[in-house]
Design a protein around this motif. Structure first.
Motif, short mmCIF file in Angstrom:
data_model
loop_
_atom_site.label_atom_id
_atom_site.label_comp_id
_atom_site.label_asym_id
_atom_site.label_seq_id
_atom_site.Cartn_x
_atom_site.Cartn_y
_atom_site.Cartn_z
N SER A 143 0.97 -1.06 0.43
CA SER A 143 -0.04 -0.36 -0.15
C SER A 143 1.07 1.02 0.10
O SER A 143 1.61 1.30 0.64
CB SER A 143 -0.69 -0.21 1.44
N GLY A 144 0.75 2.44 -0.93
CA GLY A 144 0.97 3.76 -1.04
C GLY A 144 2.27 3.17 -1.95
O GLY A 144 2.90 4.41 -1.69
N CYS A 145 2.51 2.53 -2.60
CA CYS A 145 3.35 2.03 -4.07
C CYS A 145 3.15 1.99 -4.93
O CYS A 145 2.38 1.12 -4.43
CB CYS A 145 4.84 0.74 -3.52
N TYR A 146 3.43 2.60 -5.97
CA TYR A 146 2.76 2.76 -7.28
C TYR A 146 3.96 1.74 -8.10
O TYR A 146 4.81 2.82 -7.82
CB TYR A 146 1.99 3.87 -7.30
N ILE A 147 3.46 1.35 -9.30
CA ILE A 147 4.13 1.10 -10.24
C ILE A 147 3.90 2.83 -11.22
O ILE A 147 3.19 2.85 -12.42
CB ILE A 147 4.33 0.20 -11.18
N LEU A 148 5.03 3.51 -11.78
CA LEU A 148 4.97 4.84 -13.01
C LEU A 148 5.50 4.29 -13.89
O LEU A 148 6.19 3.42 -14.82
CB LEU A 148 6.21 5.60 -12.55
N ARG A 149 4.00 3.61 -14.80
CA ARG A 149 4.63 3.34 -16.08
C ARG A 149 4.88 4.18 -17.59
O ARG A 149 5.50 5.26 -16.83
CB ARG A 149 2.93 2.63 -16.34
N PRO A 150 5.38 3.45 -18.63
CA PRO A 150 6.20 4.43 -19.14
C PRO A 150 5.48 6.28 -19.49
O PRO A 150 6.34 7.22 -19.58
CB PRO A 150 6.62 3.27 -21.13
N TRP A 151 4.69 5.92 -19.86
CA TRP A 151 3.30 7.01 -20.54
C TRP A 151 3.77 8.29 -18.78
O TRP A 151 3.52 9.44 -19.82
CB TRP A 151 2.17 7.19 -20.64
N SER A 152 3.57 7.41 -17.82
CA SER A 152 3.83 9.12 -16.99
C SER A 152 5.94 9.28 -16.46
O SER A 152 5.86 10.31 -16.44
CB SER A 152 3.52 8.43 -16.08
N TYR A 153 6.13 7.89 -16.84
CA TYR A 153 7.79 8.37 -16.74
C TYR A 153 8.37 8.64 -17.45
O TYR A 153 9.01 9.79 -17.02
CB TYR A 153 8.07 6.95 -16.49
N LYS A 154 7.37 8.69 -18.83
CA LYS A 154 8.60 9.68 -19.93
C LYS A 154 7.77 11.35 -19.19
O LYS A 154 8.75 12.11 -19.97
CB LYS A 154 7.73 9.52 -21.47
N ILE A 155 6.65 11.62 -18.80
CA ILE A 155 6.79 12.83 -18.66
C ILE A 155 7.82 13.36 -17.62
O ILE A 155 8.23 15.12 -17.51
CB ILE A 155 5.64 13.73 -17.70
N TRP A 156 8.34 12.37 -16.62
CA TRP A 156 8.93 12.60 -15.65
C TRP A 156 10.53 12.90 -16.23
O TRP A 156 11.24 13.60 -16.09
CB TRP A 156 9.28 11.86 -14.50
N GLU A 157 10.23 11.90 -16.92
CA GLU A 157 12.28 12.74 -17.96
C GLU A 157 12.27 14.03 -18.76
O GLU A 157 13.21 15.02 -18.38
CB GLU A 157 12.34 11.38 -18.88
N LEU A 158 10.86 14.68 -19.50
CA LEU A 158 10.90 15.48 -20.04
C LEU A 158 10.97 16.60 -19.19
O LEU A 158 11.74 17.80 -19.26
CB LEU A 158 9.19 15.89 -20.22
N ILE A 159 10.48 16.33 -17.98
CA ILE A 159 10.62 17.98 -16.42
C ILE A 159 12.25 17.74 -16.52
O ILE A 159 12.85 19.03 -16.25
CB ILE A 159 9.90 17.42 -15.21
N GLN A 160 12.92 16.09 -16.03
CA GLN A 160 14.19 16.31 -15.92
C GLN A 160 14.90 16.85 -16.67
O GLN A 160 16.11 17.77 -16.90
CB GLN A 160 14.77 14.74 -15.85
N GLU A 161 14.53 16.82 -18.31
CA GLU A 161 15.21 17.29 -18.74
C GLU A 161 15.73 18.58 -19.11
O GLU A 161 16.22 19.48 -19.34
CB GLU A 161 14.91 16.75 -20.69
N TRP A 162 14.79 19.33 -19.08
CA TRP A 162 14.59 21.09 -19.10
C TRP A 162 15.22 21.51 -17.74
O TRP A 162 15.99 22.23 -17.67
CB TRP A 162 12.35 21.27 -19.08
#
Length: 733
Positions: free
Chosen positions: A262-281
């Motif tokens: 409980s409280g732990c989740y899998i970030l699937r590629p669609w959400s993780y790519k958003i995080w990667e784009l934030i990281q890159e910027w």
């Protein structure tokens, strides 16, 4: 207990010996199968974690309502039943004012003897006062078996419907039977139980004739019905049930998958790519500030964590400890990082010797564990999350202060320029600042529909406190020993959840183009007369033109799905632009552009397409921000008298008030408790559970940097003391 070999069992993991439901069923000689399974907090988690072997068996969805006038109701339905609380009162034939609201866990424990997530019809055994009405979905009685929790959510009890009825009869419960429609179907009126007074029987609801004034169920929406056939349609409307809508969106749009902790989740590629784009910027921007990336271990010793007293007290309830290695105990427990100050700063003390070593500016991208005890919510409140954390050391207070403001402005830009979400930058009060720090700055967002604020990101001026604790000294130009001034600042994957809540709609995600994993999807309209072979060259040409413009795009040429299914799929995933290519477009050397935000459609020639798409992505980004800004500003009000404070909270507003100063923690607490008291009184509810993840109480969000004029003589809204500033309040996540 019967064997349940076809179920996802874990009987070795959960001891069901002594379970009162099991003992009662056995005492009544009622056949049942009680089995252990993965802990599941919600009906959706249960369906996902514990699949059943037949569609003639069902888990149950259970909602416990309280109404000040009409009493308490436990509503138990099939998991695919449509629940409309506004209609429920009519179905139950409740007279007068009806205000059915979910009861808190305290009442649940008192009346049914179980915690949130563990309730079910079998828990009616604990209602000794007989003051809870059980409402059952008629569809349950048509099932081969009904599976329900026996007071614990890591186990279920399977009963045939007649045995469930027998159990209820034996414990003196006569349920009210109602016919709930399935999700995607029009709701059906229910039956009034035979135990109702005669006056109620006469007004038993009947199926209304179809007329223009009849409530429109989801099946009236032609577009949604079509999508329902592909099982893509959301089951909840954003305005009707925001929490369930959010859960629906993040799963169906393939952002999140649930995990067995409980409280732990899998970030699937669609959400993780958003995080990667934030990281890159973000990486590009911090390099301009001479900040370098690094990585530190995730474990911290007990001694180090507890070195700074205020700091550890602030995090103590959330710290996860490792105490074992294999079968043996560790010599001393080690903590999994809740944040990295105490991990990084001993290294700072080793590396910094001279003023020439300053400033030291480091950033790391990592995961953090904070063992939240409140209701976890994917992206917003999770036990493990991803973030960046910056840590810097400086020779002066002023240099550190500049760094704090630079980091905070980057966070403002992440929200406003990337995610198209307006935020309010400001400084936290003493009560709300980072534990052990000198001052905390923040950007605060606003969530439409729920009307709640949310802390977007924080940047802390740590002063010299940690420098003193960890002996981070340096020799200045005169050869004197000085303590460094430090900062820390962090941004998390919460950003993604805020973006979903602000921009999403009843179809699914609506992604700002700058963070969309795909900005354009190209869909060929294939038919028997116009095959993919005929269209593929045209589609590939469009793809190449867009890629040359650095547009993130994809050609969806999957043959197993028809164009309608693909439209629905990519709309739900929030892709900003869809390009449709059919036989007419082939003939006219063009294509159709469909915009996700607003639904605009236009036919364009291939010669102009790439330029039009490029400009449209910029326009959509700007328009999404403008819409969110207007909505936020419409719900940000100034209040100078207490009598107007809670009423504006009830209108889902953020409230800006005159304030006697952030150091007055006593009056800050007074506002919190007074607003809670008045709000609960207005709602007709009892005391609020202190563990509630979302409270009705107001809290200070920040003292905004941008201050309205404060006329001389203005009084603090709470204390009546002379006001020093304006402070922003709101109900918060």
């Amino acid at each position: 207990m019967d064997d349940m070999s076809d179920m996802k069992s874990a009987t070795d993991a959960v001891d069901l010996t002594g379970n009162p439901i099991v003992e009662k069923l056995d005492a009544l000689s009622i056949p049942h199968t009680t089995y252990s399974h993965t802990l599941s907090m919600t009906a959706d988690e249960l369906v996902s974690n514990v699949p059943l072997s037949s569609d003639k068996e069902t888990h149950t969805k259970n909602l416990f309502f309280k109404d000040k006038k009409h009493g308490m109701f436990l509503v138990t339905t099939c998991t695919d039943a449509e629940m409309n609380t506004k209609e429920l009162g009519k179905m139950l034939n409740l007279q007068g004012k009806v205000n059915l609201r979910l009861a808190d866990e305290k009442i649940l424990l008192e009346k049914l003897g179980c915690k949130k997530g563990c309730v079910g019809p079998l828990s009616m055994m604990n209602n000794s006062d007989k003051d809870v009405t059980l409402v059952l979905d008629e569809a349950l009685l048509k099932m081969d078996k009904v599976h329900s929790h026996p007071l614990q959510n890591d186990a279920s009890t399977a009963l045939v419907p007649t045995d469930l009825q027998k159990f209820l009869k034996e414990i003196g419960v006569e349920p009210t039977m109602l016919a709930f429609g399935k999700k995607g179907e029009a709701p059906l009126p229910g039956k009034v139980p035979s135990s109702r007074p005669a006056g109620d029987k006469a007004s038993k609801p009947k199926i209304p004739p179809k007329d223009k004034n009849a409530p429109k169920g989801p099946d009236k929406n032609k577009k949604q019905t079509k999508k329902g056939e592909t099982q893509l349609a959301l089951k909840w409307k954003k305005e009707e049930n925001f929490a369930m809508w959010y859960s629906d969106v993040i799963v169906l749009s393939e952002m999140i998958s649930y995990y067995d902790i409980s409280g732990c989740y899998i970030l699937r590629p669609w959400s993780y790519k958003i995080w990667e784009l934030i990281q890159e910027w973000f990486n590009k921007e911090i390099r301009k500030l001479d900040v370098e990336n690094s990585y530190f271990p995730m474990f911290v010793s007990k001694d180090r964590l507890e070195k700074e007293k205020d700091h550890v007290e602030g995090f103590a309830p959330e710290v996860a400890w490792v105490t074992k290695s294999g079968d043996g105990d560790l010599a001393a427990p080690i903590a999994v990082r809740p944040t990295s100050e105490t991990i990084m700063y001993p290294a700072f003390a080793d590396w910094i010797r001279s003023h020439r070593d300053l400033p030291l500016k480091l950033n790391q991208w990592s995961n953090v564990v904070r063992w939240e005890f409140k209701d976890p919510t994917p992206f917003l409140r999770t036990r493990e999350f991803l973030w960046q954390e910056g840590h810097t050391a400086h020779a002066s207070f002023e240099d550190a202060d500049v760094m704090v403001k630079q980091a905070l402005d980057l966070y403002r830009r992440v929200y406003e320029e990337l995610l198209a979400i307006p935020v309010v930058p400001g400084v936290k009060t003493e009560k709300e600042k980072f534990a052990g720090g000198h001052a905390t700055t923040t950007v605060e967002g606003y969530i439409p529909v729920s009307g709640r604020a949310i802390q977007g990101a924080t940047s802390h001026h740590l002063g010299q406190n940690f420098g003193k604790m960890f002996d981070i000294n340096y020799q200045d130009e005169k050869g004197d020993t000085q303590i460094v001034w430090q900062t820390s600042w962090g941004l998390t994957t919460r950003t993604i959840g805020v973006m979903i809540m602000v921009h999403g709609d009843d179809t699914g995600l609506v992604l700002p183009p700058r963070v969309a994993p795909l900005q354009v999807v190209i869909i060929p309209i294939v038919s028997k007369k116009c095959t993919l072979d005929k269209l593929s060259g045209h589609c590939e040409k469009i793809k190449k033109m867009l890629q040359d413009k650095d547009v993130r795009c994809k050609l969806d040429d999957r043959s197993i799905y028809n164009p309608g299914w693909k439209y629905a799929h990519w709309e739900q995933k929030g892709v900003p632009i869809r390009i449709e290519v059919g036989p007419r477009d082939l003939e006219q050397n063009g294509a159709r552009i469909v915009v996700r935000f607003g639904g605009e459609k236009s036919d364009v020639s291939l010669d102009d397409l790439a330029d039009i798409v490029e400009k449209k992505l910029v326009t959509v980004q700007d328009e999404m921000f403008a819409k969110a800004l207007k909505f936020r500003d419409d719900h940000l009000v100034q209040v100078t008298e207490w009598k107007d404070f809670v009423p504006n909270l009830e209108k889902h507003n953020l409230v800006l008030t005159p304030w006697c100063g952030g150091e007055h923690q006593d009056w800050e607490e007074w506002v919190k408790e007074k607003s809670r008291e008045e709000s609960l009184e207005n709602l007709g509810e009892g005391p609020e559970d202190e563990r509630a993840a979302t409270s009705v109480a107001a809290k200070t969000l920040c003292i905004p940097f941008k201050q309205p004029d404060l006329p001389e003589g203005t009084k603090c809204i709470a204390s009546g003391l002379p006001a020093k500033c304006w402070v922003l309040w709101g109900r918060s996540y």
